[in-house]
Enzyme design. Structure first.
Site, short mmCIF file in Angstrom:
data_model
loop_
_atom_site.label_atom_id
_atom_site.label_comp_id
_atom_site.label_asym_id
_atom_site.label_seq_id
_atom_site.Cartn_x
_atom_site.Cartn_y
_atom_site.Cartn_z
N HIS A 29 0.87 -1.12 -0.07
CA HIS A 29 -0.14 0.11 0.23
C HIS A 29 0.75 1.12 0.08
CE1 HIS A 29 -3.22 2.61 1.80
NE2 HIS A 29 -3.41 2.66 0.57
N ASP A 76 7.87 7.85 -20.72
CA ASP A 76 8.23 7.51 -22.28
C ASP A 76 9.62 7.26 -22.44
OD1 ASP A 76 9.76 9.89 -21.43
OD2 ASP A 76 7.89 11.06 -22.25
N HIS A 85 7.53 19.05 -13.73
CA HIS A 85 8.35 17.93 -14.37
C HIS A 85 9.25 17.80 -13.72
CE1 HIS A 85 9.44 15.00 -17.33
NE2 HIS A 85 10.44 15.79 -17.78
N PHE A 105 6.13 14.62 -22.05
CA PHE A 105 5.54 14.26 -20.96
C PHE A 105 4.66 13.14 -20.74
CE2 PHE A 105 6.24 18.75 -21.74
CZ PHE A 105 7.51 18.92 -20.53
N ALA A 106 4.91 12.08 -21.44
CA ALA A 106 4.19 10.79 -21.27
C ALA A 106 4.41 10.04 -20.31
CB ALA A 106 4.01 9.89 -22.69
N ASN A 107 4.25 10.61 -18.99
CA ASN A 107 4.77 9.82 -17.92
C ASN A 107 3.74 9.77 -16.87
OD1 ASN A 107 7.59 9.80 -18.82
ND2 ASN A 107 7.58 12.15 -18.78
#
EC number: 5.4.99.62
Length: 139
Positions: free
Chosen positions: A20, A28, A106, A128-130
């Site tokens: 948990h 990316d 970022h 920014f594909a994170n």
């Protein structure tokens, strides 16, 4: 042979060890991975596999209670941002819980990746594909 969705041994192992509030990053091809983090590199070539393909598979086996996303995705990659929000909404409905979505810069996002159990690198080459996924509990 494993019957579950995730066939990649490293991804399957890291998900099974999550407790948990532990975190897992899906990113990316360009996100720097801290030396202290376990790196699971899925990238084959530009765009393969995509960020969403990796995320969709990971979230079939991971209970998610929160997600951290870079604020910059809203302006620099709005189409992926919309797709990501739709996926998280569908995941909420499937899991039967609310997924808290937090935005950060970022730069702060990159610092937070050092605390994750692992960083799974996709072949995605869009900005920014994170996402940082925070593990929930199934009970």
């Amino acid at each position: 042979m494993k019957k579950g969705t995730v066939l990649n041994a490293d991804i399957s192992a890291v998900i099974s060890r999550l407790g948990h509030t532990d975190t897992l990053v899906v990113c990316d091809a360009g996100l720097p991975v801290p030396r202290s983090s376990t790196r699971i590199d899925m990238a084959l070539t530009q765009g393969v596999p995509s960020f969403m393909q990796v995320l969709e598979v990971v979230t079939t086996e991971m209970q998610v209670e929160a997600a951290v996303i870079a604020e910059e995705i809203k302006t620099h990659n709005p189409q992926l941002h919309a797709t990501l929000l739709t996926h998280l909404e569908q995941l909420q409905q499937h899991q039967g819980n609310t997924i808290e979505i937090r935005y950060t810069s970022h730069e702060q996002f990159k610092k937070q990746t050092a605390d994750s159990q692992a960083v799974i690198r996709s072949g995605e080459c869009s900005p920014f594909a994170n996402i940082i996924l925070c593990a929930g509990v199934t009970f």
